[in-house]
Design a protein around this motif. Structure first.
Motif, mmCIF file in Angstrom:
data_model
loop_
_atom_site.group_PDB
_atom_site.id
_atom_site.type_symbol
_atom_site.label_atom_id
_atom_site.label_comp_id
_atom_site.label_asym_id
_atom_site.label_seq_id
_atom_site.Cartn_x
_atom_site.Cartn_y
_atom_site.Cartn_z
ATOM 1 N N VAL A 74 0.852 -1.198 0.000
ATOM 2 C CA VAL A 74 0.000 0.000 0.000
ATOM 3 C C VAL A 74 0.882 1.240 0.000
ATOM 4 N N ARG A 75 0.463 2.236 -0.790
ATOM 5 C CA ARG A 75 1.151 3.528 -0.761
ATOM 6 C C ARG A 75 0.082 4.612 -0.794
ATOM 7 N N SER A 76 0.210 5.622 0.054
ATOM 8 C CA SER A 76 -0.841 6.629 0.118
ATOM 9 C C SER A 76 -0.318 7.894 0.772
ATOM 10 N N ASP A 77 -1.198 8.886 0.871
ATOM 11 C CA ASP A 77 -0.826 10.120 1.572
ATOM 12 C C ASP A 77 -1.324 10.103 3.026
ATOM 13 N N SER A 78 -1.703 8.918 3.518
ATOM 14 C CA SER A 78 -2.185 8.844 4.904
ATOM 15 C C SER A 78 -1.424 7.790 5.699
ATOM 16 N N MET A 79 -0.192 7.518 5.277
ATOM 17 C CA MET A 79 0.560 6.462 5.946
ATOM 18 C C MET A 79 1.230 6.928 7.241
ATOM 19 N N LEU A 80 1.613 5.941 8.017
ATOM 20 C CA LEU A 80 2.265 6.229 9.296
ATOM 21 C C LEU A 80 3.554 7.034 9.096
ATOM 22 N N SER A 81 3.895 7.845 10.075
ATOM 23 C CA SER A 81 5.205 8.498 10.071
ATOM 24 C C SER A 81 6.277 7.478 10.423
ATOM 25 N N GLY A 82 5.896 6.473 11.183
ATOM 26 C CA GLY A 82 6.819 5.407 11.571
ATOM 27 C C GLY A 82 6.262 4.708 12.798
ATOM 28 N N TYR A 83 6.894 3.576 13.171
ATOM 29 C CA TYR A 83 6.594 3.002 14.485
ATOM 30 C C TYR A 83 7.364 3.842 15.494
ATOM 31 N N TYR A 84 6.665 4.279 16.523
ATOM 32 C CA TYR A 84 7.223 5.257 17.442
ATOM 33 C C TYR A 84 8.505 4.745 18.085
ATOM 34 N N ARG A 85 9.579 5.484 17.893
ATOM 35 C CA ARG A 85 10.889 5.164 18.457
ATOM 36 C C ARG A 85 11.434 3.806 18.014
ATOM 37 N N ARG A 86 10.927 3.303 16.908
ATOM 38 C CA ARG A 86 11.424 2.017 16.404
ATOM 39 C C ARG A 86 11.756 2.128 14.916
ATOM 40 N N PRO A 87 12.801 2.884 14.574
ATOM 41 C CA PRO A 87 13.163 3.009 13.153
ATOM 42 C C PRO A 87 13.484 1.661 12.515
ATOM 43 N N ASP A 88 13.949 0.693 13.327
ATOM 44 C CA ASP A 88 14.255 -0.630 12.776
ATOM 45 C C ASP A 88 12.997 -1.308 12.238
ATOM 46 N N LEU A 89 11.912 -1.245 13.037
ATOM 47 C CA LEU A 89 10.655 -1.860 12.601
ATOM 48 C C LEU A 89 10.059 -1.095 11.420
ATOM 49 N N THR A 90 10.223 0.230 11.436
ATOM 50 C CA THR A 90 9.709 1.046 10.340
ATOM 51 C C THR A 90 10.407 0.657 9.035
ATOM 52 N N ALA A 91 11.722 0.504 9.105
ATOM 53 C CA ALA A 91 12.487 0.167 7.899
ATOM 54 C C ALA A 91 12.080 -1.200 7.355
#
Lengths: 81, 570
Positions: free
Chosen positions: B411-428
């Motif tokens: 999924v790609r959109s203009d309403s996606m999460l900024s990231g998992y909070y304080r977890r850049p590893d999980l976000t990546a």
């Protein structure tokens, strides 16, 4: 009399909710806190009481605190029917 | 409902506002006496209409209290509260300050309170929260955690002085709030959503559901999951649509309350997880429905767990005498990482049903239309992507697949999460070239999305996301269970319209009484430590469980083995 109510409650729970007629379900086994059934099943217990004992338990009574064992359900029926 | 007077609402939200607060301030100024929320308390107490003025003045008390404690813009506030009016105000109060509220999953009757508060302490530690806002009855237990953050007692708040302040410094890229799912694993993944993302979702989704000024949302959903939080709380407040809000605990005990509320307030929109269609179809009696009309409804929107056409049919047949028509049934695919909705179906047309070949699906991973005489699977469409949202099906190498090929949904959109909070590893891990990899398997046909299964280890029960590893960790602790030799998975329960959870445990003993006691313990501990109840605890001998070549317990293979043994026996 109350033993009869307990057996009716137990049979209903074993056959209709747990769906294991042979499970050893004691009078004081915790049904919801013990993880045997979820709180959604209390609506089924309520319908069962209404059909079998001819009165509808108050919705606010259908809580884990009041209905967590076969004995509690049977005592409730005995007190309210 | 008259078509010519109603207007669609605010697809332009995105462009017109910087933050959710600008929109809230506008409602406060321009329509203070209109009803924002009708709060339906548990029991027989009267329903409570809350105007925009009252709503934001109450919320302002929380903003002021937090400010007094030194909480500021972009600080995290954890809300450990019951479903209550106070919860609504606490959430918006934190928002008004520019802080980030996160609603902790509710404490239920079956949960062990000690373990529940321990989870709160863990979350405070993990997340660096600045404050906890608590229902009065939790304050003592929370204070005893000595977590080092102030505990605000909702019952001890002072009345507000002066007009509410909507922090004008809040920007679109500021984090608005976090969404956590429950359990040890879920608490480590706080989905951080910006004001801009949430506004975009609201604009996009409002267009997809043709939101109208005369809509009225009725909901019993908990506010700690995306469906309840976004569709049935933030969206109506931001769009100025009245919300009739029922407690989830109340609804479980008394499901007819939702149907009466729709009838009384002429509700038009209602979001439900799939199991609720079965629950409502099977467990409400006619004598509980006297005088009820559901004819005002525009859409019952099925969302947040695998959807089944059979559940729709049961529900539509059961409530046809009360005004439900098949065209009211709608479908949606959503996730917290996209704020909420990704697709929407069934608004302008009936949701599509695709009959595919069972053989082609399992042998070739292709959703081929079934031919006569073939064994079929009935797939219910999730609909088309909402505006400004793209969906792709990708293979293991993350390359796009053609129509009707099964792959992972991205999924790609203009309403996606900024990231998992304080977890850049999980976000990546979750993002690939701007695409969010959902962990769901599915296919696209004629531009519509169908979900066929799940890549990620997740069980969805009644709309709740449950990580099997959390359940296995609980079972591992039970005396008599071979540690590390447990596996949990979901199996479809057609009667309930959701997944049932099975736990398989290897044990040393072959004594029947001891095995019974172990199973009892596993069941009880899972009930008291999680939001779910196991439907079966299957006790097996050592070496029953299958492992992968890398030595991990294979959930899928053990699930198949369990089903073979279970179905072989009956």
């Amino acid at each position: 009399m109350s033993a009869e109510i307990r057996d009716a409650v137990r049979t209903f729970i074993l056959n209709n909710i747990l769906r294991r007629p042979n499970y050893k379900l004691g009078d004081d086994d915790s049904l919801i806190k013990g993880g045997l059934m979820d709180s959604f099943s209390l609506v089924e217990v309520q319908l069962f009481i209404e059909e079998t004992f001819g009165f509808r338990p108050d919705d606010v009574d259908m809580t884990v605190e009041n209905m967590d064992t076969v004995r509690m359900i049977a005592d409730y029926v005995a007190a309210h029917r | 409902m008259s078509l010519h007077t109603a207007r669609f609402v605010l697809p332009e939200t995105r462009a017109a506002y910087q933050s959710l607060l600008e929109r809230a301030a506008q409602h406060y100024r321009e329509r203070p006496d209109e009803r924002a929320v009708i709060f339906v308390p548990a029991g027989n107490a009267p329903h409570k209409p809350i105007t925009y003025r009252a709503f934001f003045e109450n919320a302002a008390r929380y903003a002021e209290t937090l400010r007094g404690l030194g909480v500021g813009r972009q600080d995290l506030a954890i809300l450990v509260m019951d479903h209550s009016e106070a919860l609504l105000y606490a959430f918006w109060g934190a928002l008004m300050l520019g802080a980030m509220p996160s609603i902790f999953p509710f404490l239920s009757d079956k949960l062990d309170p000690g373990l529940y508060f321990e989870r709160v302490r863990q979350l405070i530690g993990l997340s660096g929260a600045k404050v906890v806002i608590a229902s009065a009855q939790y304050v003592a237990a929370l204070a005893a955690l000595n977590s080092g953050v102030p505990i605000v007692n909702e019952a001890a708040l002072q009345p507000s002085e002066g007009a509410p302040h909507f922090n004008p410094e809040v920007r679109g890229e500021d984090i608005a709030f976090l969404q956590h799912s429950s359990g040890t694993t879920g608490l480590q993944k706080g989905v951080a959503l910006s004001h801009g993302a949430v506004l975009n979702q609201i604009a996009n989704y409002s267009a997809a559901i043709r939101l109208r000024t005369d809509d009225c949302i009725v909901s019993w959903l908990p506010l700690y999951h995306d469906m309840g939080l976004i569709a049935a709380f933030v969206l109506p407040l931001v769009q100025g649509i009245p919300l009739v809000l029922i407690s989830p605990h109340h609804w479980v005990r008394d499901p007819k309350v939702m149907l009466h509320a729709i009838s009384q307030y002429r509700g038009t929109l209602c979001w439900l997880p799939n199991f609720a269609y079965n629950f409502l179809a099977q467990r409400v009696r006619d004598n509980a429905l006297e005088g009820v009309s559901l004819a005002s409804m525009r859409a019952f929107i099925n969302c947040s767990e695998p959807m089944r056409a059979e559940s729709h049919r049961q529900f539509a047949a059961r409530y046809a005498p009360y005004g439900v028509k098949p065209e009211m049934l709608a479908t949606c695919y959503a996730m917290a990482e996209n704020t909420f909705a990704v697709t929407q179906g069934g608004i302008d047309t009936l949701p599509k049903i695709d009959l595919i070949s069972r053989e082609a699906l399992s042998a070739q991973h292709i959703a081929r239309k079934a031919v006569e005489g073939e064994r079929t699977i009935e797939m219910l469409s999730c609909g088309k992507p909402i505006p400004n949202c793209e969906v792709q099906i990708v293979d293991e190498a993350r390359q796009p697949l053609p129509e009707r090929h099964i792959g992972e949904v991205a999924v790609r959109s203009d309403s996606m999460l900024s990231g998992y909070y304080r977890r850049p590893d999980l976000t990546a891990q979750a993002l690939f070239n701007g695409w969010y990899l959902t962990g769901d398997y599915g296919y696209i046909a004629d531009g519509e999305l169908y979900i066929t299964g799940r890549k990620k280890d997740l069980i969805i029960v009644g709309g709740k996301n449950i990580y099997p590893q959390d359940l296995e960790a609980i079972a591992d602790e039970v005396p008599g269970v071979k540690a590390g030799r447990t596996v949990a998975f979901g199996v479809e329960d057609e009667r309930l319209g959701t997944e049932a959870i099975v736990m398989v445990c290897e044990v040393e003993t072959d004594d029947a009484d001891e095995r019974f006691e172990i199973a009892r313990q596993v069941r009880m501990r899972v009930a008291q430590q999680t939001e779910v109840t196991l439907s079966d605890v299957y006790i097996v001998d050592a070496k029953w469980l299958l492992k992968t070549s890398s030595g991990k317990i294979a959930r899928g293979a053990n699930r198949e083995k369990y089903l073979r043994e279970r179905d072989g026996k009956t």
